[in-house]
Design a protein around this motif. Structure first.
Motif, PDB file in Angstrom:
ATOM      1  N   THR A  45       0.831  -1.206   0.000  1.00 24.23           N
ATOM      2  CA  THR A  45       0.000   0.000   0.000  1.00 24.23           C
ATOM      3  C   THR A  45       0.864   1.253   0.000  1.00 24.23           C
ATOM      4  OG1 THR A  45      -1.806  -1.136   1.123  1.00 24.23           O
ATOM      5  CG2 THR A  45      -1.767   1.271   1.293  1.00 24.23           C
ATOM      6  N   ALA A  47       2.947   1.620  -3.360  1.00 24.70           N
ATOM      7  CA  ALA A  47       2.092   1.931  -4.510  1.00 24.70           C
ATOM      8  C   ALA A  47       1.792   3.423  -4.588  1.00 24.70           C
ATOM      9  CB  ALA A  47       0.798   1.127  -4.447  1.00 24.70           C
ATOM     10  N   THR A  67       4.967   7.871  -6.159  1.00 27.57           N
ATOM     11  CA  THR A  67       4.911   8.122  -7.598  1.00 27.57           C
ATOM     12  C   THR A  67       6.282   8.039  -8.266  1.00 27.57           C
ATOM     13  OG1 THR A  67       4.965  10.516  -7.208  1.00 27.57           O
ATOM     14  CG2 THR A  67       2.796   9.484  -7.477  1.00 27.57           C
ATOM     15  N   VAL A  73       6.971   4.312  -8.659  1.00 28.76           N
ATOM     16  CA  VAL A  73       6.089   3.798  -9.704  1.00 28.76           C
ATOM     17  C   VAL A  73       6.628   4.179 -11.085  1.00 28.76           C
ATOM     18  CG1 VAL A  73       3.773   4.070 -10.697  1.00 28.76           C
ATOM     19  CG2 VAL A  73       4.035   3.639  -8.248  1.00 28.76           C
ATOM     20  N   GLY A  98       5.396   2.793 -14.521  1.00 30.70           N
ATOM     21  CA  GLY A  98       4.035   3.307 -14.455  1.00 30.70           C
ATOM     22  C   GLY A  98       3.118   2.661 -13.441  1.00 30.70           C
ATOM     23  N   ARG A  99       3.566   1.594 -12.808  1.00 40.14           N
ATOM     24  CA  ARG A  99       2.786   0.981 -11.711  1.00 40.14           C
ATOM     25  C   ARG A  99       3.749   0.219 -10.817  1.00 40.14           C
ATOM     26  NH1 ARG A  99       1.116  -4.477 -12.360  1.00 40.14           N
ATOM     27  NH2 ARG A  99       1.793  -5.336 -14.338  1.00 40.14           N
ATOM     28  N   LEU A 100       3.331   0.040  -9.559  1.00 37.45           N
ATOM     29  CA  LEU A 100       4.169  -0.723  -8.642  1.00 37.45           C
ATOM     30  C   LEU A 100       4.196  -2.171  -9.112  1.00 37.45           C
ATOM     31  CD1 LEU A 100       5.851  -0.866  -6.031  1.00 37.45           C
ATOM     32  CD2 LEU A 100       3.731  -1.533  -4.863  1.00 37.45           C
ATOM     33  N   ARG A 101       5.395  -2.672  -9.289  1.00 31.23           N
ATOM     34  CA  ARG A 101       5.554  -4.057  -9.727  1.00 31.23           C
ATOM     35  C   ARG A 101       6.389  -4.794  -8.677  1.00 31.23           C
ATOM     36  NH1 ARG A 101       6.725  -4.492 -15.838  1.00 31.23           N
ATOM     37  NH2 ARG A 101       8.744  -3.668 -15.275  1.00 31.23           N
ATOM     38  N   TYR A 114      11.277  -4.584 -11.963  1.00 25.47           N
ATOM     39  CA  TYR A 114      10.274  -5.069 -11.035  1.00 25.47           C
ATOM     40  C   TYR A 114      11.000  -5.603  -9.805  1.00 25.47           C
ATOM     41  CZ  TYR A 114      11.353  -9.751 -12.850  1.00 25.47           C
ATOM     42  OH  TYR A 114      11.992 -10.901 -13.225  1.00 25.47           O
TER      43      TYR A 114
END
Length: 139
Positions: free
Chosen positions: A16, A19, A22, A25, A30-33, A46
């Protein structure tokens, strides 16, 4: 372990928190991996949850757990720096994080070490963060 396990609660709180970072990310595309298992068909950058150990650390009637866990960040091909940048960002983000593991209180979270290595067989670079944490079961 049940859903109220200290390990799963801490992992959920880490996910949490990270994520919402920013900058991290962005470093991860572009996203939490951050995964439990190596993802199929996903190119780095990742991270994976690595080895974890939870032990009883109860004191003065408080039910506490000491955690030792690792996060390993995998680099883009030819860029050890990509793993190191993401690992440093994770370390910085968690340094003063106010995590709230469900059913538990975070007493301590600290980075013990950050190591970088290159797999001799594949040439893949990675960085591993080793953390120590203490959680207490919420009253």
């Amino acid at each position: 372990m049940t859903a109220s396990s200290p390990l799963l609660a801490l992992r959920a709180a880490l996910l949490t928190h990270l994520a919402g970072d920013t900058a991290l990310v962005a470093l991860m595309g572009g996203r939490l991996r951050l995964y439990d298992e190596p993802p199929r068909g996903v190119a780095p950058v990742y991270a994976l949850f690595g080895p974890s150990e939870v032990s009883d650390d109860s004191v003065d009637g408080a039910r506490r757990h000491r955690h030792a866990f690792a996060l390993t960040v995998f680099a883009k091909p030819g860029s050890a720096r990509s793993a190191l940048e993401a690992a440093e960002r994770i370390a910085g983000s968690l340094d003063a994080a106010d995590l709230s593991p469900s059913g538990h209180t975070l007493v301590l979270l600290r980075l013990k070490s950050l190591t970088s290595l290159r797999d001799e067989r594949t040439g893949e670079a990675r960085a591993t963060l080793s953390f120590e944490a203490v959680t207490e079961v919420a009253a």
